[in-house]
Design an enzyme around this catalytic site. Structure first.
Site, mmCIF file in Angstrom:
data_model
loop_
_atom_site.group_PDB
_atom_site.id
_atom_site.type_symbol
_atom_site.label_atom_id
_atom_site.label_comp_id
_atom_site.label_asym_id
_atom_site.label_seq_id
_atom_site.Cartn_x
_atom_site.Cartn_y
_atom_site.Cartn_z
ATOM 1 N N TYR A 137 16.243 8.832 -5.607
ATOM 2 C CA TYR A 137 15.295 9.894 -5.259
ATOM 3 C C TYR A 137 13.862 9.545 -5.655
ATOM 4 O O TYR A 137 12.962 10.365 -5.510
ATOM 5 C CB TYR A 137 15.696 11.205 -5.925
ATOM 6 N N ARG A 188 17.656 18.295 -1.969
ATOM 7 C CA ARG A 188 17.010 17.331 -2.859
ATOM 8 C C ARG A 188 16.682 16.111 -2.010
ATOM 9 O O ARG A 188 17.433 15.773 -1.107
ATOM 10 C CB ARG A 188 18.013 16.966 -3.959
ATOM 11 N N HIS A 214 19.283 2.095 -3.096
ATOM 12 C CA HIS A 214 19.838 3.114 -2.211
ATOM 13 C C HIS A 214 18.939 4.329 -2.123
ATOM 14 O O HIS A 214 18.118 4.604 -3.007
ATOM 15 C CB HIS A 214 21.247 3.528 -2.655
ATOM 16 N N ASP A 261 27.930 11.722 -11.923
ATOM 17 C CA ASP A 261 28.727 10.505 -11.742
ATOM 18 C C ASP A 261 28.373 9.419 -12.756
ATOM 19 O O ASP A 261 29.247 8.666 -13.187
ATOM 20 C CB ASP A 261 28.537 9.958 -10.326
#
Length: 603
Positions: free
Chosen positions: A144, A529, A447, A204
């Site tokens: 992000y 988000r 990513h 996670d």
């Protein structure tokens, strides 16, 4: 595979890994670095990236003043090589998973406050010198934007390095109060050290900030998986340097102490203000309270489904189970492609081509894995005593058996290295590192997360899934969807993995994100988000009634932060000083900035 320098442990560094995971962290680091094809850093083309509208002389004067306030060691210029590092040794100067040029979204300096009073001092300094500041908790918001400031040249406030104390754990109240630098690892280890029968809820990966994850409305997987919903009380520095306590914290305690209800009741009296400090730039949260979960029995399980076209029926089966609270946690529904991905083996192990992994090959390789030849994999966990868990599982198995060919597995049915054992730990409040393994999919892997919300309803979920299937194929990326399921909504989280050394992959990843956002919004689905480079686009999709929500946010921003110094542009909220002057990233500006362009406007 060469052995890398050992990752830091919690005893050595606040952001380190517990000793119980040291060997796992070492193996993960060695494996990730074995796929690198680029140097740790490249020579910088520029020295310090200055804040907007600031000369070097004015900047040097401001930095000298800040060093007088904080101490010279606690204000560091960002003039050294930019090293991307990895999860446990990440940068606080830029985004380790940079999409645009590595030198674009960078800080001019990093400041390390040691207390709430220091944060107040920095905010007042920023107003005096009109220099933008960008607070981070630990900078592990990977996927992000990480530690990158939205406005290049901002001074990053790294709150984690010196503000990393667990301020209180109240065993009777099942609650705690933490500073921004407390990781899930650190909180878990402290609870274990005290031998308290309490659980934390962890995402996670366990290295992120408990406070920071909740502020960004992250999720975990126990019954208390909504992290912001389970916070209670904040201490916030406002953009003018004033200190605010929300909720019951606004009530003074006896003889100057904290009152006894601050971590017991969330709203207090009057408007409930906590929400405006999540995903915003309205204040800097320096302390935050959280509810903890009581230790309980638990049983994780896995259910597989044979056909891609089972997807809508799976969602329809899940909805009543979730709404009636028969499903014990926030379960995950994943496509079987993720079973290949979480083995930690690179894509080249499964497929020699550069295009997305063909569906027939996924099926062929899955047939050799413990999950077998299937299409969808559901991971769940039930809680309670043995009798209640047995009753719950009986109902769950009976309900899912309506889907022809579904198969049920317990952890004991699967090999010790299977992913389910990691899920079982996370779903019982134990932070782990296993989710790092999928970064081995590509060399120099990075990513982006695409994270829309859909109702827990087959017709809605199918629309979003079909858009993802079509656009991932169009832009040449493997599709790795994970659906985090609640009773009435699902977080459909897509993990777009790209090689950060490839400008072509970066441009395609950015274009894919942009079109995913637009296509889902057109159908009425929005992200909860997003990456900071796409915040302006996502914010503008919430445009009901002539952008009433954004106009409301801008009104608050201008009232609280008239000088526009606090994280301008975060989550698409721009102060008046920047608004409409070319800072908003819309259209294909992100793609054009890849490979040496810039996201800053030409003023």
């Amino acid at each position: 595979m060469s052995k890398q320098a050992p990752p830091p442990t919690l005893t050595e560094k606040y952001s380190g890994v517990p000793s119980r995971l040291a060997a796992i962290a070492q193996a993960a680091k060695d494996q990730l670095y074995s796929h690198k094809t680029v140097a740790d850093s490249t020579p910088r083309r520029h020295n310090v990236r200055l804040p907007p509208d600031t000369t070097r002389a004015a900047f040097d004067e401001a930095i000298a003043a800040l060093r007088q306030h904080l101490g010279a060691d606690n204000v560091v210029l960002n003039d050294k090589p930019l090293v991307d590092g990895w999860y446990l040794e990440h940068p606080n100067t830029h985004d380790a998973f940079h999409v645009v040029d590595q030198e674009d979204l960078v800080s001019s300096a990093v400041a390390y406050p040691g207390s709430t009073a220091d944060v107040q001092t920095i905010v007042k300094w920023a107003n005096e010198y009109t220099i933008p500041i960008y607070p981070i908790s630990m900078g592990r918001n990977v996927g992000y934007g990480g530690s990158a400031p939205r406005v290049p040249g901002s001074v990053v406030l790294d709150l984690g390095k010196r503000m990393n104390k667990i301020l209180n754990i109240d065993a009777e109240n099942a609650s705690c109060v933490v500073e921004p630098g407390v990781s899930y690892f650190a909180l878990y280890e402290e609870i274990q050290k005290r031998k308290l029968p309490l659980w934390i809820d962890t995402p996670d990966l366990g290295g992120g900030s408990v406070l920071g994850n909740a502020i960004d409305r992250g999720v975990g997987y126990t019954p208390m998986g909504d992290h912001f919903a389970n916070h209670c009380g904040m201490e916030v520095v406002l953009p003018n340097g004033e200190l605010l306590r929300t909720g019951m914290g606004a009530l003074p305690g006896k003889n100057g102490t904290d009152n006894p209800t601050w971590q017991s009741f969330q709203p207090a009296y009057g408007p409930y203000s906590d929400g405006i400090f999540s995903q915003s730039n309205f204040g800097i949260v320096c302390q935050m309270g959280f509810f903890l979960m009581h230790e309980t029995g638990h049983q994780s399980y896995m259910i597989t489904f044979p056909r891609d076209e089972d997807f809508p029926e799976i969602v329809e089966v899940i909805r009543p189970l979730a709404q009636k609270h028969i499903l014990g946690n926030i379960p995950q529904l994943r496509h079987v492609a993720q079973e290949l991905n979480v083995t930690g083996l690179p894509k080249s192990h499964w497929y020699s081509g550069s295009s997305p992994l063909p569906r027939d090959l996924i099926r062929k390789h899955a047939s050799q894995l413990p999950c077998g030849d299937c299409s969808w994999v559901f991971y769940g966990t039930q809680y309670g005593d043995a009798a209640s868990i047995d009753s719950q599982l009986s109902m769950i198995k009976s309900t899912f058996s309506r889907i022809k060919g579904s198969k049920f597995f317990l952890p004991s049915d699967l090999p010790p290295d299977h992913y389910i054992h990691s899920r079982a730990l996370v779903c019982s409040g134990v932070p782990v590192l296993r989710e790092l393994d999928w970064l081995n999919w590509k060399p120099n892997a990075a990513h982006l997360f695409f994270s829309p919300i859909t109702p827990t309803r087959a017709s809605d979920a199918q629309v979003v899934h079909d858009i993802n299937v079509h656009l991932h194929a169009k832009y040449g990326f493997d599709l790795f969807p994970t659906l985090c399921v609640a009773g009435r909504e699902m977080h459909y989280i897509t993990n777009i993995i790209y090689d950060r050394s490839s400008n072509d992959e970066k441009r395609r990843a950015a274009a894919l994100m942009r079109e995913l956002i637009a296509a889902t919004a057109k159908e009425g689905y929005g992200e909860y988000r997003t990456h900071l480079l796409f915040a302006d686009q996502v914010a503008r999709t919430y445009s009901w009634n002539n952008n009433a929500l954004m106009r409301f946010n801008e009104t608050i921003k201008d009232a609280l932060d008239p000088n526009g110094i606090l994280a301008p542009g975060r989550n698409g909220i721009w102060p008046k000083k920047y608004r409409g002057k070319g800072w908003e990233l819309l259209g294909d500006r992100v793609e054009k900035a890849v490979g040496g362009g810039t996201i800053a406007p030409k003023l």
